[in-house]
Design a protein around this motif. Structure first.
Motif, PDB file in Angstrom:
ATOM      1  N   ALA A  93      52.696  59.071 106.083  1.00  0.00           N
ATOM      2  CA  ALA A  93      52.501  58.087 105.208  1.00  0.00           C
ATOM      3  C   ALA A  93      51.092  58.221 104.830  1.00  0.00           C
ATOM      4  O   ALA A  93      50.939  57.788 103.639  1.00  0.00           O
ATOM      5  CB  ALA A  93      52.705  56.502 105.853  1.00  0.00           C
ATOM      6  N   SER A 157      64.356  63.042  98.147  1.00  0.00           N
ATOM      7  CA  SER A 157      62.765  62.945  97.725  1.00  0.00           C
ATOM      8  C   SER A 157      63.062  63.194  96.266  1.00  0.00           C
ATOM      9  O   SER A 157      62.209  62.497  95.774  1.00  0.00           O
ATOM     10  CB  SER A 157      62.506  64.377  98.304  1.00  0.00           C
ATOM     11  OG  SER A 157      62.256  64.239  99.751  1.00  0.00           O
ATOM     12  N   ILE A 160      63.474  59.411  95.025  1.00  0.00           N
ATOM     13  CA  ILE A 160      62.481  58.513  95.436  1.00  0.00           C
ATOM     14  C   ILE A 160      61.465  58.827  94.267  1.00  0.00           C
ATOM     15  O   ILE A 160      60.865  57.628  93.560  1.00  0.00           O
ATOM     16  CB  ILE A 160      61.776  58.643  96.589  1.00  0.00           C
ATOM     17  CG1 ILE A 160      62.705  57.967  97.917  1.00  0.00           C
ATOM     18  CG2 ILE A 160      60.544  57.821  96.952  1.00  0.00           C
ATOM     19  CD1 ILE A 160      62.531  58.446  99.179  1.00  0.00           C
ATOM     20  N   TRP A 175      55.275  56.919  96.877  1.00  0.00           N
ATOM     21  CA  TRP A 175      56.487  56.151  97.454  1.00  0.00           C
ATOM     22  C   TRP A 175      57.057  57.086  98.403  1.00  0.00           C
ATOM     23  O   TRP A 175      57.664  56.790  99.634  1.00  0.00           O
ATOM     24  CB  TRP A 175      57.519  55.827  96.347  1.00  0.00           C
ATOM     25  CG  TRP A 175      56.987  54.440  95.893  1.00  0.00           C
ATOM     26  CD1 TRP A 175      56.617  54.283  94.631  1.00  0.00           C
ATOM     27  CD2 TRP A 175      56.828  53.424  96.518  1.00  0.00           C
ATOM     28  NE1 TRP A 175      56.479  52.755  94.410  1.00  0.00           N
ATOM     29  CE2 TRP A 175      56.540  52.180  95.517  1.00  0.00           C
ATOM     30  CE3 TRP A 175      57.075  52.741  97.707  1.00  0.00           C
ATOM     31  CZ2 TRP A 175      56.238  50.780  95.932  1.00  0.00           C
ATOM     32  CZ3 TRP A 175      57.158  51.305  98.361  1.00  0.00           C
ATOM     33  CH2 TRP A 175      56.399  50.437  97.190  1.00  0.00           C
ATOM     34  N   ILE A 179      57.943  56.051 102.457  1.00  0.00           N
ATOM     35  CA  ILE A 179      59.007  55.935 102.944  1.00  0.00           C
ATOM     36  C   ILE A 179      59.548  56.702 104.007  1.00  0.00           C
ATOM     37  O   ILE A 179      59.903  56.570 105.066  1.00  0.00           O
ATOM     38  CB  ILE A 179      60.099  55.892 101.595  1.00  0.00           C
ATOM     39  CG1 ILE A 179      59.864  54.625 100.733  1.00  0.00           C
ATOM     40  CG2 ILE A 179      61.543  55.773 102.077  1.00  0.00           C
ATOM     41  CD1 ILE A 179      60.732  54.874  99.438  1.00  0.00           C
ATOM     42  N   GLU A 180      59.233  58.139 103.726  1.00  0.00           N
ATOM     43  CA  GLU A 180      59.751  59.158 104.610  1.00  0.00           C
ATOM     44  C   GLU A 180      58.749  59.133 105.790  1.00  0.00           C
ATOM     45  O   GLU A 180      58.929  59.706 106.893  1.00  0.00           O
ATOM     46  CB  GLU A 180      59.720  60.598 103.918  1.00  0.00           C
ATOM     47  CG  GLU A 180      60.903  60.465 103.082  1.00  0.00           C
ATOM     48  CD  GLU A 180      61.251  62.050 102.395  1.00  0.00           C
ATOM     49  OE1 GLU A 180      60.353  63.050 102.747  1.00  0.00           O
ATOM     50  OE2 GLU A 180      62.162  62.176 101.606  1.00  0.00           O
ATOM     51  N   ALA A 182      58.114  56.209 107.254  1.00  0.00           N
ATOM     52  CA  ALA A 182      58.511  55.022 108.220  1.00  0.00           C
ATOM     53  C   ALA A 182      59.531  55.384 108.844  1.00  0.00           C
ATOM     54  O   ALA A 182      59.904  55.015 109.983  1.00  0.00           O
ATOM     55  CB  ALA A 182      58.828  53.722 107.145  1.00  0.00           C
TER      56      ALA A 182
END
Length: 403
Positions: A93, A157, A160, A175, A179-180, A182
């Motif tokens: 992240a 991917s 997003i 983003w 997101i990936e 998390a």
């Protein structure tokens, strides 16, 4: 909960969960390929510098792989694997905040260090509950994470990056990493709750620790498995890191369309991996199930460099990746049977660490070749040729080992 060696319910319970963790690992390892142009612009990276940074992941990976799995032997799979998932999620992240080459390089090294313990640890953990004759199929289930991450990575991917661009003032590529990143954090918490503590499972009776590492390094069979995996990774990471770029160079400008097209090789690879792993167990034969798919895959990738059309290129790359991935369950089912008296986690970690030197070299070399005029075609010839030649070394593995 008490589970014993070879129990099918152990595999049904653990393998899908660990495969999901490996999907997260692969997504966080390769999602930079879908953010290449925007990330390079934000961090001031040239094509060569991007390839160098992608390769630095493997520097951390190789350096930490053996120590990480020595730690797992002491701590236990449940705590160790869960902790790795959570930590690398946070590191991935953080890539969303990269603004300079040095930051990019540092995060890639750290991500490699943390991810290093997961794959060998997961294979060894599953091996504690699985009989030798069933390891090809079990390993195939775990390694389905590679093509599944390609499918999810391509669709998710690309979606997003294209769909969330500008939301809350953040670019789409930022983003992507948030997101990936998390996902493994959530999976780590789930693994801690659902995995069984394996500290009570009998371990190898040998001395353990550094002595096991030295024993593995002196084992010729371990080096041969490492050579096979390293040769495979030369070509596999060429596709993994550079296929979206190659598709873009052939006229596909939409990030979402690029992501969908990048899924095609992974979709073909999924049934090929399962069938090859299952048939290898059924026939109790490994060598032909390794060399055949690797030679087929490498040959298809070499031909893709001369493809006369875009769709011919996609078909050949799809066959190439499917062949390379189909071989992996067959050769990774062997190390757990090597070295009586040596912990399997150490054996797998040593072989994987040696092999991933090729992963580092592949991404760096590909970045250099592709930065030259006409380099993308040359890269799809040189690296697969090396893979095809090296795959023949499987003949040097004794038949009594490769069962």
């Amino acid at each position: 909960m008490t589970l014993e060696l070879g129990q099918p319910r152990a595999v049904r319970r653990f393998a899908p969960l660990l495969a999901a963790g490996f999907v997260a690992a692969y997504l966080d390892r390769v999602n930079i390929s879908f953010a290449k142009d925007a990330l390079a612009g934000a961090a001031g990276l040239t094509t060569g510098a991007f390839g160098f940074g992608a390769g630095l992941f493997f520097a951390g990976y190789v350096a930490a792989e053996v120590p990480a799995n020595m730690a797992m032997v002491r701590v236990g799979g449940r705590v160790w694997l869960s902790s790795l998932l959570i930590l690398w999620g946070f590191l991935s992240a953080l890539t969303a905040a990269v603004s300079s080459p040095l930051q990019f390089y540092a995060l890639r090294v750290l991500l490699g260090v943390v991810e290093a313990g997961f794959f060998p640890g997961a294979v060894a953990y599953l091996g504690r509950w699985t009989s030798v004759s069933g390891r090809g199929w079990t390993t195939a289930i775990l390694l389905l994470a590679i093509p599944l991450s390609g499918v999810l990575g391509g669709v998710a991917s690309g979606g997003i990056v294209a769909g969330l661009d500008g939301r809350l003032g953040l670019e789409g590529w930022r983003w992507l990493f948030l997101i990936e990143g998390a996902l493994p954090v959530a999976l780590g918490l789930t693994c801690f709750r659902l995995l069984v503590d394996d500290s009570g499972v009998p371990r190898a009776p040998g001395p353990g620790g550094v002595a096991d590492v030295v024993s593995a390094l002196l084992d010729r069979a371990v080096w041969r498995i490492a050579l096979l995996d390293g040769a495979n990774l030369l070509s596999l990471y060429l596709v993994t890191f550079w296929l979206p770029y190659s598709i873009g160079q052939r006229g596909v400008t939409s990030a979402f369309d690029n992501g969908l097209l990048s899924v095609c090789p992974s979709l073909l690879a999924i049934p090929c991996m399962l069938v090859n792993g299952w048939h290898s167990d059924l026939t109790r034969e490994r060598r032909a199930h390794i060399a055949g798919p690797m030679v087929l895959g490498a040959t298809a990738l070499m031909l893709s460099g001369f493809a006369p059309s875009f769709w011919a290129f996609m078909v050949l790359v799809s066959v190439g990746e499917a062949g390379l991935l189909a071989a992996i369950p067959a050769y990774w089912s062997i190390p757990g049977s090597l070295g009586a008296g040596r912990d399997s986690a150490i054996t797998i970690a040593v072989a994987s660490a040696i092999a991933n030197l090729a992963g580092m070299g592949s991404t760096m070399l590909a970045g250099y070749i592709i930065s030259q005029p006409g380099g993308i075609r040359m890269a799809f010839v040189v690296l697969p040729l090396t893979t095809a030649v090296a795959s023949l070394s499987v003949c040097r593995i004794p038949r009594w080992i490769a069962v």
